[in-house]
Design an enzyme around this catalytic site. Structure first.
Site, PDB file in Angstrom:
ATOM      1  N   ASP A 150      -0.435   3.265  -9.395  1.00  0.00           N
ATOM      2  CA  ASP A 150      -1.482   3.276  -8.489  1.00  0.00           C
ATOM      3  C   ASP A 150      -1.895   3.596  -9.888  1.00  0.00           C
ATOM      4  O   ASP A 150      -1.858   3.910 -10.962  1.00  0.00           O
ATOM      5  CB  ASP A 150      -1.715   3.740  -7.705  1.00  0.00           C
ATOM      6  CG  ASP A 150      -2.593   3.232  -6.967  1.00  0.00           C
ATOM      7  OD1 ASP A 150      -2.963   1.979  -7.690  1.00  0.00           O
ATOM      8  OD2 ASP A 150      -2.840   3.870  -5.714  1.00  0.00           O
ATOM      9  N   ASP A 200      -4.534  -4.995  -1.646  1.00  0.00           N
ATOM     10  CA  ASP A 200      -4.881  -3.560  -0.192  1.00  0.00           C
ATOM     11  C   ASP A 200      -5.181  -4.471   0.725  1.00  0.00           C
ATOM     12  O   ASP A 200      -4.750  -3.552   2.069  1.00  0.00           O
ATOM     13  CB  ASP A 200      -5.755  -3.189  -1.149  1.00  0.00           C
ATOM     14  CG  ASP A 200      -5.261  -1.721  -2.063  1.00  0.00           C
ATOM     15  OD1 ASP A 200      -4.399  -1.151  -1.696  1.00  0.00           O
ATOM     16  OD2 ASP A 200      -5.631  -0.899  -2.122  1.00  0.00           O
TER      17      ASP A 200
END
Ligand code: DGJ
Length: 730
Positions: free
Chosen positions: A481, A551
């Site tokens: 990430d 997301d």
């Protein structure tokens, strides 16, 4: 031959199966871009299309034998340098020892050879055998400064694409300060195009935008030291009549993950200059004598059959000759990720419960997301302290990994390796390791700073940390990430005259780390993520087999995001998960079936606690998993056709045709229904006109020509209804 040189007329002709790219040598070695478009057969008089007239205020570079004045300002250039009479946007700008900024590159020589050289330290398309591609390398030189250039063009014969990049070499005795060096420049002889780009923001990545070209400069860029959520390093020029399967479209995709600029300048005479490359904004590079600088590459695709053909060309090239490693050709596991199921509120038993239910249903990989390390109660601390948070997992993450793998599932783990929390032991012991400028504030994003990947000690720390876990625990997947962009650019490790190099050096640093880890652990599946799709670009898919597309897990929002992403990113690279409803990003409640039909053609997975689903939803989950396992190859190795755009109506539809052309899957989704509107019909694309296709659910048969021209009537018309139909060619 895909690349020829007519030595008498000094014409280079690059051909792919459907396109020609032509430039010529003029005067004392200037390169004139002449044509890019549909493939041409006889080009002996191609130079006649160039308008050599000179307008007032344009100065002459040279005079022809007949005394006619030639000005670069009026001519389409192959790779324009600042310093000629061309006063449009240059591809290259630099300053020299005497303060001058004039560069005068002239043709020296060229060679044409089979294969494609690697671009050291940069992601790039590649060949597996030399006969897959032909490369032209042109050598250029500025006699006064000793600066040399190589222009590199590779024609991929089987893919209908051209990759290009340039290398600058300082053969002189003094430093050269580069301030702009584009990867490509193409001057189109008219500007009668729409420009298409992909823009958005966090949780709304890569929406499709289309504008007619107008005079002046237009384009997209990133100054975020990441390709970013905001714009993609991609643009297309499309003729006004171009659609999904018709009309001329030119795609330009920059294989790069940092600050970029992708733009078009239309001049007074409607020549449209397309340039892509590292963003010249806040960029400088000190090229010492003997040193060289290679740009990232741009992949250019010409399609005479619309956006669909352009995208399919990128998909095929990128999934087979940009993506690499074990998972390029190997089926990937269906995964479940605990993030939206638990956020930071988990312990070993909770994760095991999620994993066990998932395994019963056929899910193959359990991914433990953020929160397992340091003292990570929330997102305010601990990035950089990659040791288990014993309050959450008293026996260690290694123990959890073992328990999960002992039960027959694979285990994956989340890291955010490029970041450092101010509240971390790593920051307390290495305050210098973050990107910052001494004496200035260090602005935090999500309470974190960015590690300085231009430093070799920082890169080593990241490589050692991940290697430890991959060597000491049964971890077969990493989610990598990256949750903020870089501000206050400064590196404690770079001298003042090289601070402008930080942005590009950061990206070279991340590429080096990823190259090392993916080579050292070839069977580990690496998934990229940057708060979703914040750095989802062609550069990253050289290292990450798949990327967390956004997301935003809401099925409706994903229709837009995945539609836009598919302009140049292959479905096999797009991670797509089913999450709970009401959706955590939008609050929308959509049926499990729609969520499945949207996620199934990406890299399929779940992001919820299956223990909390109704029996009815569990039946749908079983069905989804079975379908995914059965048809994964069609979605990922087949050809994708976009049949209906959510940007142009209230429906979205996609079709996938298997590599052997025998299976066809059509997915149709209604976003918003209205009473008494026309019936929903879908027209297929890419089928064989004379072939017959059987709907495997009903046994009914249809002619390919009927499906493509008359279409099918669909009996769905309410909000969020969707259908997936599978056909076999008989
Ligand atoms: C952002 C990612 O996109 C999410 O999937 C999740 O991993 C969080 N970070 C964790 O902090």
């Amino acid at each position: 031959m895909p690349i020829t040189f007519d030595s008498e007329n000094k014409i280079f002709h690059l051909t792919t199966p459907n396109s020609s790219y032509i430039f010529t040598i003029e005067g004392d070695g200037i390169l004139i871009h002449t044509y890019y478009g549909k493939k041409l057969s006889n080009i002996s008089n191609i130079k006649d299309i160039i308008n050599y007239s000179v307008a007032s205020f344009s100065a002459a570079d040279y005079y022809k034998e007949d005394g006619a004045m030639i000005s670069s300002d009026m001519l389409p250039q192959e790779y324009p340098f600042y310093g000629s009479t061309d006063l449009r946007s240059p591809a290259f700008h630099a300053s020299y020892k005497d303060g001058s900024r004039i560069t005068d590159m002239k043709y020296v020589s060229h060679k044409i050879f089979s294969g494609k050289p690697a671009l050291l330290g940069l992601p790039a398309t590649y060949t597996e055998s030399d006969d897959e591609a032909t490369t032209l390398e042109l050598e250029m030189k500025d006699d006064l400064t000793g600066l040399e250039f190589t222009y590199r063009y590779t024609v991929f014969e089987n893919y209908d694409a051209i990759a290009r990049s340039v290398t600058a070499r300082n053969r002189g005795g003094d430093n050269v300060n580069i301030s702009a060096i584009a990867s490509c420049s193409v001057d189109f002889l008219d500007a009668d195009f729409d420009m298409v780009h992909l823009s958005g923001c966090w949780a709304r990545e890569r929406h499709v935008y289309k504008h007619p070209l107008t005079h002046g400069f237009q384009g997209v860029d990133s100054k975020r030291t990441s390709s970013s959520h905001h714009h993609s390093p991609f643009l297309a020029l499309a003729r006004k009549n171009a659609g999904e399967e018709n009309g001329e479209v030119y795609g330009f995709s920059l294989v790069y993950s940092g600050n970029f600029r992708a733009g078009v300048e239309v001049d007074a005479y409607a020549i449209a200059r397309v340039q892509l490359g590292i963003n010249p904004f806040d960029f400088s590079w000190l090229l010492e004598p003997g040193a060289s600088f290679t740009t990232p590459e741009v992949v250019m695709v010409y399609s005479g059959s619309g956006f669909g053909k352009m995208s399919r060309t990128y998909h095929k090239l990128y999934r087979t000759r940009l993506a690499r490693g074990y998972y390029r050709d190997t089926r990937r596991p269906i995964l479940i990720n605990n993030w939206e199921a638990t956020y930071f509120d988990f312990n070993e038993e909770k994760i095991l419960n999620i994993a066990r239910r998932a395994k019963d249903l056929g899910i193959e990989l359990m991914v433990l997301d953020d929160g397992w390390f340091g003292k990570r109660e929330n997102d305010r601390s601990s990035l950089g302290d990659w040791v288990t948070y014993k309050k959450r997992l008293p026996k260690g993450v290694e123990h959890l990994a073992k328990r999960i793998t002992d039960e027959g599932m694979r285990f994956g783990l989340w890291f955010e390796p490029e970041m450092i929390s101010v509240d971390s032991d790593l920051y307390r012991s290495h305050p210098d390791w973050c990107i910052h400028v001494e004496g200035r504030k260090k602005s935090e994003g999500r309470f974190q700073l960015v590690l300085d990947l231009t430093r070799s000690d920082v890169r080593r720390y990241i490589i050692d940390t991940l290697s430890y876990y991959l060597e000491n625990a049964p971890i077969s997947y990493i989610k990598w990430d990256m949750n903020r962009n870089i501000t206050e650019h400064g590196s404690a490790a770079l001298p003042p005259e090289r601070q402008g190099e930080l942005g590009h050096r950061y990206i070279l640093g991340i590429y080096e780390v990823l190259e090392t880890l993916t080579t050292r652990f070839p069977k580990v599946l690496f998934e990229g993520c940057s708060g979703g799709g914040g750095r989802f670009d062609a550069g990253m898919i050289h290292y990450f087999s798949q990327y967390w597309t956004s997301d935003d897990t809401d099925a409706v929002e994903r229709l837009y995001i995945q539609y836009g992403s598919s302009m140049f990113l292959p479905p096999v690279t797009m991670s797509a998960h089913i999450s709970a409803v009401p959706n955590h990003q939008t609050g929308r409640v959509t049926p499990m079936k729609l969520r499945g039909n949207v996620a199934i053609w990406g890299q399929f997975g779940y992001e919820l606690d299956l223990n909390k689903l109704s029996d009815e939803d569990i039946e749908e989950v079983k069905n989804q998993i079975a379908l995914c396992k059965e048809y994964e190859e069609v979605f990922h190795k087949g050809d994708m056709y976009r049949l209906a755009s959510p940007f142009e109506g209230d429906t979205a539809s996609f079709e996938f045709i298997s590599e052997d052309k025998n299976k066809v899957i059509m997915i149709y989704c209604v976003i918003k229904a209205m009473p008494h509107t026309p019936a929903k019909r879908v027209k297929f694309a890419g089928l064989e006109e004379g072939a017959v296709y059987k709907d495997i659910a009903t046994g009914k048969t249809y002619g390919g020509d009927m499906l493509m021209n008359a279409g099918l009537l669909l009996s769905i018309n309410s909000d969020y209804e969707s259908v997936m139909m599978v056909f076999e060619k008989i």
